[in-house]
Scaffold this motif. Structure first.
Motif, PDB file in Angstrom:
ATOM      1  N   VAL A 157      41.557  34.873  50.268  1.00  0.00           N
ATOM      2  CA  VAL A 157      41.843  33.547  49.712  1.00  0.00           C
ATOM      3  C   VAL A 157      43.340  33.494  49.409  1.00  0.00           C
ATOM      4  N   ASP A 158      43.870  32.271  49.199  1.00  0.00           N
ATOM      5  CA  ASP A 158      45.323  32.162  48.972  1.00  0.00           C
ATOM      6  C   ASP A 158      45.740  32.893  47.697  1.00  0.00           C
ATOM      7  N   LYS A 159      45.008  32.612  46.624  1.00  0.00           N
ATOM      8  CA  LYS A 159      45.404  33.187  45.333  1.00  0.00           C
ATOM      9  C   LYS A 159      44.171  33.438  44.477  1.00  0.00           C
ATOM     10  N   LEU A 160      44.212  34.461  43.638  1.00  0.00           N
ATOM     11  CA  LEU A 160      43.167  34.634  42.638  1.00  0.00           C
ATOM     12  C   LEU A 160      43.617  33.930  41.367  1.00  0.00           C
ATOM     13  N   LYS A 161      42.637  33.662  40.503  1.00  0.00           N
ATOM     14  CA  LYS A 161      42.936  33.008  39.228  1.00  0.00           C
ATOM     15  C   LYS A 161      42.650  34.001  38.095  1.00  0.00           C
ATOM     16  N   GLY A 162      43.550  34.115  37.158  1.00  0.00           N
ATOM     17  CA  GLY A 162      43.326  35.010  36.017  1.00  0.00           C
ATOM     18  C   GLY A 162      42.044  34.635  35.286  1.00  0.00           C
ATOM     19  N   ALA A 163      41.368  35.631  34.715  1.00  0.00           N
ATOM     20  CA  ALA A 163      40.126  35.378  33.955  1.00  0.00           C
ATOM     21  C   ALA A 163      39.848  36.576  33.062  1.00  0.00           C
ATOM     22  N   PRO A 164      39.008  36.395  32.036  1.00  0.00           N
ATOM     23  CA  PRO A 164      38.569  37.566  31.271  1.00  0.00           C
ATOM     24  C   PRO A 164      37.573  38.351  32.132  1.00  0.00           C
ATOM     25  N   VAL A 165      37.806  39.632  32.336  1.00  0.00           N
ATOM     26  CA  VAL A 165      36.917  40.462  33.175  1.00  0.00           C
ATOM     27  C   VAL A 165      36.601  41.754  32.441  1.00  0.00           C
ATOM     28  N   MET A 166      35.560  42.453  32.942  1.00  0.00           N
ATOM     29  CA  MET A 166      35.133  43.656  32.229  1.00  0.00           C
ATOM     30  C   MET A 166      35.229  44.897  33.116  1.00  0.00           C
ATOM     31  N   ALA A 167      35.811  45.945  32.548  1.00  0.00           N
ATOM     32  CA  ALA A 167      35.905  47.208  33.287  1.00  0.00           C
ATOM     33  C   ALA A 167      34.551  47.904  33.216  1.00  0.00           C
ATOM     34  N   THR A 168      34.129  48.508  34.316  1.00  0.00           N
ATOM     35  CA  THR A 168      32.817  49.181  34.317  1.00  0.00           C
ATOM     36  C   THR A 168      32.965  50.663  34.616  1.00  0.00           C
ATOM     37  N   ASP A 169      33.949  51.022  35.403  1.00  0.00           N
ATOM     38  CA  ASP A 169      34.203  52.439  35.638  1.00  0.00           C
ATOM     39  C   ASP A 169      35.687  52.592  35.917  1.00  0.00           C
ATOM     40  N   LEU A 170      36.143  53.802  35.974  1.00  0.00           N
ATOM     41  CA  LEU A 170      37.586  54.074  36.037  1.00  0.00           C
ATOM     42  C   LEU A 170      38.294  53.317  37.139  1.00  0.00           C
ATOM     43  N   ARG A 171      37.839  53.410  38.348  1.00  0.00           N
ATOM     44  CA  ARG A 171      38.574  52.832  39.484  1.00  0.00           C
ATOM     45  C   ARG A 171      38.329  51.320  39.575  1.00  0.00           C
ATOM     46  N   ALA A 172      37.183  50.852  39.157  1.00  0.00           N
ATOM     47  CA  ALA A 172      36.923  49.402  39.112  1.00  0.00           C
ATOM     48  C   ALA A 172      37.892  48.762  38.132  1.00  0.00           C
ATOM     49  N   SER A 173      38.147  49.454  37.004  1.00  0.00           N
ATOM     50  CA  SER A 173      39.036  48.904  35.958  1.00  0.00           C
ATOM     51  C   SER A 173      40.419  48.660  36.530  1.00  0.00           C
ATOM     52  N   VAL A 174      40.927  49.669  37.234  1.00  0.00           N
ATOM     53  CA  VAL A 174      42.327  49.534  37.696  1.00  0.00           C
ATOM     54  C   VAL A 174      42.420  48.516  38.824  1.00  0.00           C
ATOM     55  N   SER A 175      41.319  48.303  39.558  1.00  0.00           N
ATOM     56  CA  SER A 175      41.375  47.298  40.638  1.00  0.00           C
ATOM     57  C   SER A 175      41.525  45.911  40.029  1.00  0.00           C
ATOM     58  N   LEU A 176      40.964  45.714  38.817  1.00  0.00           N
ATOM     59  CA  LEU A 176      41.080  44.400  38.153  1.00  0.00           C
ATOM     60  C   LEU A 176      42.506  44.192  37.635  1.00  0.00           C
ATOM     61  N   ILE A 177      43.114  45.278  37.180  1.00  0.00           N
ATOM     62  CA  ILE A 177      44.523  45.181  36.728  1.00  0.00           C
ATOM     63  C   ILE A 177      45.402  44.805  37.926  1.00  0.00           C
ATOM     64  N   LEU A 178      45.178  45.492  39.051  1.00  0.00           N
ATOM     65  CA  LEU A 178      45.979  45.213  40.254  1.00  0.00           C
ATOM     66  C   LEU A 178      45.801  43.751  40.676  1.00  0.00           C
ATOM     67  N   ALA A 179      44.561  43.279  40.661  1.00  0.00           N
ATOM     68  CA  ALA A 179      44.304  41.875  41.062  1.00  0.00           C
ATOM     69  C   ALA A 179      45.035  40.926  40.117  1.00  0.00           C
ATOM     70  N   GLY A 180      45.072  41.284  38.836  1.00  0.00           N
ATOM     71  CA  GLY A 180      45.717  40.433  37.826  1.00  0.00           C
ATOM     72  C   GLY A 180      47.218  40.316  38.016  1.00  0.00           C
ATOM     73  N   LEU A 181      47.821  41.305  38.713  1.00  0.00           N
ATOM     74  CA  LEU A 181      49.284  41.286  38.898  1.00  0.00           C
ATOM     75  C   LEU A 181      49.720  40.067  39.708  1.00  0.00           C
ATOM     76  N   ALA A 182      48.825  39.572  40.589  1.00  0.00           N
ATOM     77  CA  ALA A 182      49.229  38.445  41.455  1.00  0.00           C
ATOM     78  C   ALA A 182      48.390  37.196  41.182  1.00  0.00           C
ATOM     79  N   ALA A 183      47.435  37.309  40.239  1.00  0.00           N
ATOM     80  CA  ALA A 183      46.568  36.146  39.976  1.00  0.00           C
ATOM     81  C   ALA A 183      47.351  35.097  39.199  1.00  0.00           C
ATOM     82  N   GLU A 184      46.946  33.830  39.370  1.00  0.00           N
ATOM     83  CA  GLU A 184      47.565  32.735  38.625  1.00  0.00           C
ATOM     84  C   GLU A 184      47.069  32.807  37.181  1.00  0.00           C
ATOM     85  N   GLY A 185      48.001  32.863  36.225  1.00  0.00           N
ATOM     86  CA  GLY A 185      47.552  32.861  34.828  1.00  0.00           C
ATOM     87  C   GLY A 185      47.265  34.264  34.309  1.00  0.00           C
ATOM     88  N   GLU A 186      46.433  34.313  33.283  1.00  0.00           N
ATOM     89  CA  GLU A 186      46.225  35.531  32.504  1.00  0.00           C
ATOM     90  C   GLU A 186      44.884  36.198  32.842  1.00  0.00           C
TER      91      GLU A 186
END
Ligand code: EPZ
Length: 421
Positions: A360-389
């Motif tokens: 997709v063109d862009k992701l949108k920031g959202a409240p998300v939940m970490a479930t395991d070590l590597r899943a957590s960091v993938s959400l941080i990485l996605a947040g680096l380019a997502a619109e908003g927080e």
């Protein structure tokens, strides 16, 4: 419970030091149980799993000295004074199972809680136990505990792993160093962390050949002595941070980065349109154009694409051009980051062990939940380019495997902070 808040949009620029490997340290530390002389580890990552392992080893009788803000640890097990690894520690960290082989090899008996499963799968330890039984151990499972004995000591044996299990390879390798005779371990795991463990054991006087290949031969010796050993670079932390400038834009130099630790991963990044330059200090990474390209990935044992980078790769593919498939072959439930990325606007369809990601063109920031070590960091990485927080909760998962993550990314210009609840 802490959260991490990421505001997307800032391109990254700067350097990120890569720490010692969590998954090497977690198998090097139990090696102290094989000798009554001090084992000094340097380049140790500062992580909660390391603290947990220090607690576990102390409970078994190891004197633990932590220096240089946790980067140097001296482990001295003159005598194992307690041979039981209790459930309350083992359940916090499954790698605790790696004290089983060394205790059995040194003193002929050990009681270790079964680790139980975790978010990504059932994670049985049957292959660890079968390998030790092949070496003459008697194994009984009683009330959630493994009772292992080898009254006349372990004997060298030839054993073929049904699957190239990392942990089983490590447990059997450590046990075999003090067994009587020769052990030939077939279909052994080939990960760099196995090679690092073998290098350390050889420094301690073990006789090992073939680490890093599918067949490891160990000639048992009567005794091992102390040693000093640097923990190998963390290839999973490296791969994780290589993806940061690819997702956010910009260029980052990863200090200590080595391509030989991640060849399959680097090949996929190259195919996706990522520039990776070797420098005197490590690796410089950026994307070659504004849009990365879709690629298909299948996780495999080393030297294949690492399962521990699957979630992070998915975060990158969410905004790549085209449709990618990610096939997870190592763990049965390792797509828990997908529903969270979908909440950020990703287009992901999971069918069994295969996730199809349509960019997709862009992701949108959202409240998300970490479930395991590597899943957590993938959400941080996605947040680096997502619109908003993007607010990632339950970041204790992160602290198990990433030291000072927000500081490392902030130093490269990311808008990221830890919020203590
Ligand atoms: C190690 O786990 C790593 N952990 C994992 O990293 C990594 O994902 C995994 O190797 C694969 O590379 C540490 O090194 C501490 P396996 P391990 O034994 O040893 C099945 C992270 O994020 N299996 O290679 O537990 C098992 O269920 C962590 O840093 C059996 O069936 O992995 C799994 O499906 C996550 N019986 C597969 O094999 C056994 O006796 C791979 O497991 C052992 C394993």
């Amino acid at each position: 419970m802490d959260s991490i808040v990421v505001k997307g949009g800032a391109a990254l620029s700067g350097v990120i030091p890569i720490a010692g490997a969590k998954n090497a340290a977690l198998t090097l530390m139990p090696a102290t149980l094989l000798t009554d002389e001090p084992l000094t580890l340097t380049n140790v990552p500062r992580l909660s799993d390391i603290k947990t392992t220090n607690e576990l080893l102390s409970s078994l009788g190891t004197e633990v000295a932590v220096m240089q803000d946790g980067q140097i640890i001296v482990l001295d097990t003159a005598e194992i004074t307690n041979h039981t690894a209790h459930y309350d520690i083992v359940r916090k960290m499954r790698a605790s199972i790696l004290v089983l082989g060394p205790m059995l090899a040194r003193d002929g008996h050990a009681i270790v809680s079964l680790p139980g499963g975790c978010a990504i799968g059932a994670r049985p330890v049957d292959m660890h136990l079968k390998g030790l039984e092949a070496m003459g151990a008697k194994i009984e499972l009683k009330e959630g505990y493994i009772h292992a004995t080898a009254p006349s000591g372990l004997k060298g044996a030839t054993y073929e792993l049904p699957f190239a299990s990392v942990g089983a390879t490590e447990n059997i390798l450590m046990a075999a160093t003090l067994a009587k005779g020769t052990t030939v371990l077939k279909n052994a795991a080939r990960e760099p962390e196995i090679v690092d463990l073998a290098d350390c054991l050889i420094k301690m006087g073990a006789q090992i050949e073939g680490a890093g290949s599918s067949t490891i031969t160990i000639q048992g010796v009567d005794k091992l002595h102390g040693a000093t050993h640097p923990v190998v670079t963390d290839r999973i932390e490296l791969g994780t941070y290589m993806l940061a400038p690819v997702i956010a834009g910009g260029e980052v130099e990863l200090l200590g980065g080595r391509i030989d630790l991640l060849e399959a991963f680097c090949e996929k990044l190259d195919a996706a349109g990522v520039s990776i330059q070797e420098t005197k200090r490590g690796l410089k990474v950026s994307r070659r154009s504004d849009l990365t390209k879709a690629v298909d990935v299948t996780t495999e044992p080393f030297p294949g694409f690492p399962t521990d980078l699957q979630a992070q790769m998915m975060a990158m593919l969410c905004t790549a051009r085209g449709s990618s498939t990610l096939k997870e072959t190592i763990f049965e439930n390792r797509f828990m980051h997908a529903p969270e990325l979908i909440r950020m606007g990703a287009n992901i369809d999971v069918q069994g062990g295969v996730a199809t990601v349509t960019g997709v063109d862009k992701l949108k920031g959202a409240p998300v939940m970490a479930t395991d070590l590597r899943a957590s960091v993938s959400l941080i990485l996605a947040g680096l380019a997502a619109e908003g927080e993007t607010i990632v909760s339950r970041v204790y998962h992160l602290d198990r495997g990433y030291e000072r993550l927000e500081e490392k990314l902030m130093a490269c210009g990311a808008s990221i902070e830890r919020v203590t609840a």
